[in-house]
Design a protein around this motif. Structure first.
Motif, PDB file in Angstrom:
ATOM      1  N   LEU A   1       0.847  -1.429   0.012  1.00  0.00           N
ATOM      2  CA  LEU A   1       0.018  -0.001  -0.047  1.00  0.00           C
ATOM      3  C   LEU A   1       0.833   1.156   0.060  1.00  0.00           C
ATOM      4  CD1 LEU A   1      -2.742   1.431   0.174  1.00  0.00           C
ATOM      5  CD2 LEU A   1      -2.703   1.070   2.542  1.00  0.00           C
TER       6      LEU A   1
ATOM      7  N   ASN B   1       2.369   4.127  10.394  1.00  0.00           N
ATOM      8  CA  ASN B   1       1.845   3.303  11.126  1.00  0.00           C
ATOM      9  C   ASN B   1       2.183   3.109  12.521  1.00  0.00           C
ATOM     10  OD1 ASN B   1       3.889   1.691  10.042  1.00  0.00           O
ATOM     11  ND2 ASN B   1       3.106  -0.111  10.601  1.00  0.00           N
TER      12      ASN B   1
ATOM     13  N   VAL C   1      -2.260   4.757   7.843  1.00  0.00           N
ATOM     14  CA  VAL C   1      -3.010   3.683   7.306  1.00  0.00           C
ATOM     15  C   VAL C   1      -3.690   2.943   8.625  1.00  0.00           C
ATOM     16  CG1 VAL C   1      -1.590   3.283   5.420  1.00  0.00           C
ATOM     17  CG2 VAL C   1      -0.862   2.320   7.691  1.00  0.00           C
TER      18      VAL C   1
ATOM     19  N   ALA D   1      -3.180  -3.788   5.739  1.00  0.00           N
ATOM     20  CA  ALA D   1      -3.355  -2.471   5.549  1.00  0.00           C
ATOM     21  C   ALA D   1      -4.726  -2.118   4.780  1.00  0.00           C
ATOM     22  CB  ALA D   1      -2.217  -1.800   5.023  1.00  0.00           C
TER      23      ALA D   1
ATOM     24  N   SER E   1      -6.275   1.848   3.713  1.00  0.00           N
ATOM     25  CA  SER E   1      -6.172   3.296   3.508  1.00  0.00           C
ATOM     26  C   SER E   1      -6.725   4.016   4.035  1.00  0.00           C
ATOM     27  CB  SER E   1      -5.792   3.592   1.969  1.00  0.00           C
ATOM     28  OG  SER E   1      -5.434   4.943   1.793  1.00  0.00           O
TER      29      SER E   1
END
Length: 543
Positions: free
Chosen positions: A193, A435, A466, A473, A475
């Motif tokens: 991602l 993250n 995220v 993950a 978004s």
């Protein structure tokens, strides 16, 4: 249909559940080939209905994804003393996480929702993208968005961009063992991602990064390099690091940044390093807060470790694509220590770039670091002195006037950064929290669906962009809009290659004051209108 209301909106509008979106209908736009283009469908039920709600797509020439925009809580939206360019500054629910849409039970009455519609633009020409809202088999509404794809390819991203990747955020939330097979699967999802949304440089934890950690505390061990200690001699096993590098290549991240080799805010200590005792087999700390960063023992360790690491980088073809850090955010009173330990490290890595976030120009002028990364609100002296290959960053402290991505900020304030990066020819951008699912100073793990402000320490949204979904993950609005900023930058670069920089800057700043990192048009309308003008320049030059 009576009982249901909907409206097409740009990606820059945040739809709050308790108020109708105050923005004009957004029903047509243009994009370049290769661009990820997004818009929204805001909707609400005005009468109670039972059934299964869904949104289908008709007429699109290119792949379309629809995601549900879900809200998350923010107890601490902003620091006190913020400027006026904000959406809300009181605790509440903010739209952010993007989840698979699917089919849903009909929503409650008078609560606004949003569907996030993403088009991977590829087919030149005009396409009519019709969204059909249904309840069971009954059509509630249909809205058509017209997207014109210009026959010009969005150029590759030249900006180096890192958003610090925290492996312990993944292991902590999912409860998986570091570097177990499940951990690797999840890391790949989060990494993919990131790559898909423009990240091309990744923080690589050769040892557990000494970042955002309370003095004397520690974060979960996630070091990629296995160390065996035999007195003052060390052996290194790099199979995890090689697998990490293979994963970066698979996902499309071309560059590595080796995690900091000295502690944050002063470079006084070594990072936490675990090693297995060659005689007993015991796994134990060999370096950490108790270690003098400039002491002989740690220097002897680095003298053995760094050559072994460089050999792996050369063998993996990454020797031209790797960056090193000394210590994050050193201040002027750390200068002598930083120069001492940094000079030693640089003697071991000749030819490799060294970069760190620091915002004092006098510090840079000493030559202590060759690639400074000043914050956006401290960048002016670096611009005035024309520092080559200049980077910039923002974090929680960049909350007055400048761009940032907090939940409470308008999305336009997030996206305008792309224009600024283009105008000032910025070579790289860094943000610390891709993250980070810890509280401030990593005192505890947090649930990012419940805690978005590191336990009321930072403006909500600063620590991550995220979310951890069931299988990897997910978004957010903020990640997608930041990617749009990167695409704006690339579109401006394409226009410059076709019509020249002066022409692009005239078009960019037509009717407004010169753009700086602190001064730029506010509101949701300027950026889409600017992109239409730039797209028209490109289309005209290609005709």
């Amino acid at each position: 249909m009576p009982g249901f209301e909907c409206k097409l909106l740009s990606s820059l509008i945040k739809v709050f559940p308790d108020s109708a979106p105050d923005a004009p209908m957004f029903a047509n736009a243009s994009a370049l080939r290769g661009e990820v283009f997004s818009f929204q469908l805001a909707y609400r039920f005005t009468e109670r209905m039972n059934g299964t709600f869904s949104i289908a797509v008709e007429g699109a020439a290119d792949p379309v994804e629809i995601r549900d925009v879900a809200c998350v809580p923010a107890m601490h939206p902003l620091y006190a003393g913020h400027d006026a360019n904000v959406l809300r500054d009181k605790p509440g629910l903010f739209p952010d996480v993007l989840r698979p849409m699917g089919r849903q039970v009909a929503h409650a009455v008078d609560i606004w929702h949003s569907a996030w519609v993403t088009v991977n633009a590829a087919t030149p020409g005009e396409q009519q993208i019709t969204l059909v809202c249904t309840l069971d088999d009954t059509e509630l509404a249909r809205e058509t968005f017209t997207l014109r794809v210009i026959d010009a390819e969005l150029p590759a991203q030249t900006l180096l961009y890192t958003n610090w990747f925290h492996v312990d955020g993944i292991t902590g939330y999912y409860g998986v063992e570091p570097w177990s097979e499940r951990c690797w699967e999840l890391v790949e999802s989060f990494m993919q991602l990131a790559a898909d949304r423009g990240m091309n440089l990744i923080l690589t934890p050769v040892f557990t990064p000494p970042l955002d950690t309370e003095v004397g505390g520690e974060r979960e061990t996630v070091q990629l390099v296995d160390v065996t200690a035999d007195g003052g001699a060390y052996a290194f096993e790099f199979s995890k690091l090689r697998r990490w590098i293979a994963l970066t290549k698979k996902t499309g991240i071309a560059n590595l940044e080796i995690s900091h080799l000295y502690t944050q805010w002063g470079a006084e200590h070594a990072p936490k390093i675990m090693a297995r005792d060659a005689k007993t087999g015991e796994l134990r700390h060999i370096f950490g807060w108790e270690t003098d960063a400039a002491g002989d023992e740690y220097r002897a360790f680095l003298a053995q470790f760094i050559p072994a690491l460089l050999e792996v980088l050369r063998d993996e073809g990454m020797d031209k694509n790797t960056y090193f850090h000394i210590s994050d955010e050193p201040h002027v009173d750390h200068l002598e220590q930083y120069k001492n330990v940094g000079g030693y490290l640089k003697s071991l890595i000749p030819g490799y770039p060294v970069m760190d976030a620091l915002s004092n120009y006098d510090f840079y002028e000493t030559g202590a670091v060759e690639l400074p990364i000043p914050a956006t609100n401290h960048i002016e002296p670096f611009l005035e002195h024309e520092v080559p290959n200049l980077w910039t960053y923002y974090c929680c402290g960049q909350n007055i006037d400048v761009s940032n991505r907090f939940l409470a900020f308008p999305s336009a304030r997030n996206r305008v950064l792309g224009v600024q990066l283009y105008k000032f020819r910025i070579a790289g951008f860094l943000q610390w929290g891709y993250n980070f699912y810890n509280s401030c100073l990593s005192r505890a793990k947090i649930d990012p669906y419940r805690v978005t402000d590191a336990e009321e320490a930072f403006p909500a949204g600063d620590a991550f962009v995220v979310y951890p979904g069931p299988d990897g993950a997910l978004s957010s609005i903020r990640l997608e809009v930041f990617h749009e900023a990167l695409q704006d930058m690339r579109a401006l670069q394409l226009a410059e290659s076709l019509v020249g920089r002066d022409r692009v800057l005239r078009e960019l700043e037509d009717g407004i004051e010169p753009i700086t990192f602190r001064a730029y048009p506010h509101g949701d309308a300027w950026i889409p209108a600017m992109r239409e003008r730039i797209n028209a320049l490109i289309a005209g030059a290609k005709a």
